[in-house]
Enzyme design. Sequence first.
Site, mmCIF file in Angstrom:
data_model
loop_
_atom_site.group_PDB
_atom_site.id
_atom_site.type_symbol
_atom_site.label_atom_id
_atom_site.label_comp_id
_atom_site.label_asym_id
_atom_site.label_seq_id
_atom_site.Cartn_x
_atom_site.Cartn_y
_atom_site.Cartn_z
ATOM 1 N N ASP A 31 0.150 -37.289 -14.051
ATOM 2 C CA ASP A 31 1.573 -36.954 -14.126
ATOM 3 C C ASP A 31 1.966 -36.294 -12.822
ATOM 4 O OD1 ASP A 31 4.224 -35.828 -15.065
ATOM 5 O OD2 ASP A 31 3.483 -36.591 -16.960
ATOM 6 N N GLY A 68 4.423 -43.268 -17.644
ATOM 7 C CA GLY A 68 5.151 -42.534 -16.602
ATOM 8 C C GLY A 68 6.516 -43.131 -16.321
ATOM 9 N N GLY A 69 7.494 -42.278 -16.103
ATOM 10 C CA GLY A 69 8.820 -42.778 -15.749
ATOM 11 C C GLY A 69 9.919 -41.921 -16.322
ATOM 12 N N SER A 71 12.646 -41.183 -18.962
ATOM 13 C CA SER A 71 12.524 -41.586 -20.368
ATOM 14 C C SER A 71 13.841 -41.659 -21.136
ATOM 15 C CB SER A 71 11.567 -40.628 -21.078
ATOM 16 O OG SER A 71 12.168 -39.357 -21.146
ATOM 17 N N ASN A 108 13.025 -49.255 -27.516
ATOM 18 C CA ASN A 108 14.066 -49.838 -28.389
ATOM 19 C C ASN A 108 15.355 -50.070 -27.593
ATOM 20 O OD1 ASN A 108 16.144 -47.438 -29.364
ATOM 21 N ND2 ASN A 108 14.136 -46.606 -28.892
ATOM 22 N N TYR A 132 18.678 -47.279 -18.234
ATOM 23 C CA TYR A 132 17.305 -47.035 -18.682
ATOM 24 C C TYR A 132 16.752 -48.262 -19.432
ATOM 25 C CZ TYR A 132 13.742 -45.243 -21.898
ATOM 26 O OH TYR A 132 12.605 -45.074 -22.637
ATOM 27 N N ARG A 170 19.590 -42.328 -37.232
ATOM 28 C CA ARG A 170 19.127 -43.472 -36.425
ATOM 29 C C ARG A 170 17.611 -43.485 -36.331
ATOM 30 N NH1 ARG A 170 18.066 -45.369 -31.162
ATOM 31 N NH2 ARG A 170 17.961 -43.289 -30.266
#
Length: 285
Positions: A31, A68-69, A71, A108, A132, A170
């Site tokens: 990380d 990683g990224g 989010s 999703n 995203y 949701r």
Amino acid sequence: MKTILITGAAGDVGTHLRRELAGRYRIRASDLRPLQKVAQETFMRADISRMADALRITKGVDAIVHLGGYSVEGPWEGILSANIIGCYNVFEAARRNGVKRILFPTSNHAVGFYRRDQTIDHRVYIKPDSRYGVSKVFGEALGSLYADKYGMQVYCMRIGNVNPEPIDKRRLSIWFSPRDLAQLVTIGIEHPDIRFEIVYGISANKRAWYDNANAYRLGYRPQDDSEVYAAEILAKEKPGDPTAEKYQGGVFCVAEEVPNPAPLPKLSARASRRKRAPRRAARRR
Ligand code: 15L
């Protein structure tokens, strides 16, 4: 024992996953942020938007879980550097280092503009709900390219929301318990016939919007169902934006920024000075 690289290991999903997989694999956690170690794992600090870092962390591992990224939905610059450039670097570094298997947790939000009254499977065309979401579609497309062109084994999990318990209406449809996450990831690491697969990362939720037949075909047998929390959650739920309520992606379909549930820790004054003026700081050292 297999050695598994987990990028983005300090985030929410990474933290749940490392705890669940501890002892089952030799974990190399990586990380940009500092990390609290779980059991025997090793830690390599890295910025995946730099190819040299991506090459360093992917060397000698059996599989990569590339968490990683960035989010959530947010400014394009952050998404570009972490989810487009960073994602490319991890796939390319894996290829150069001869690592065949990559598990890519997509989201999703790659298909968030499907309506909530629709049930979708892994073959539907993409309908991202945010920048995203587009970056996750990029990762899926890159995975497809690396599978077809370079023979890599790519397993894309369109993850819902990983949490010990679902947090709103949701999320009753997309909840993914940590132990079901561990099971789906283990299939991605161990299954002998992965070429390029898309599965949904959700538990066995009664309210699911996904036909997760592809995951079941590969052996996934989730143990949790959000329904046990439904009454309590629905009693607390307040009506939201009508567009957000209509689509599976919820607020991602309408907002320009969504708060990050696992934000980066604040840098110390010294570290942030170094971040603003890296060259000068480097000379001084
Ligand atoms: C995601 O893709 C995010 O990574 C996560 O932080 C949640 O926001 C999740 O989707 C969600 O839809 O709840």
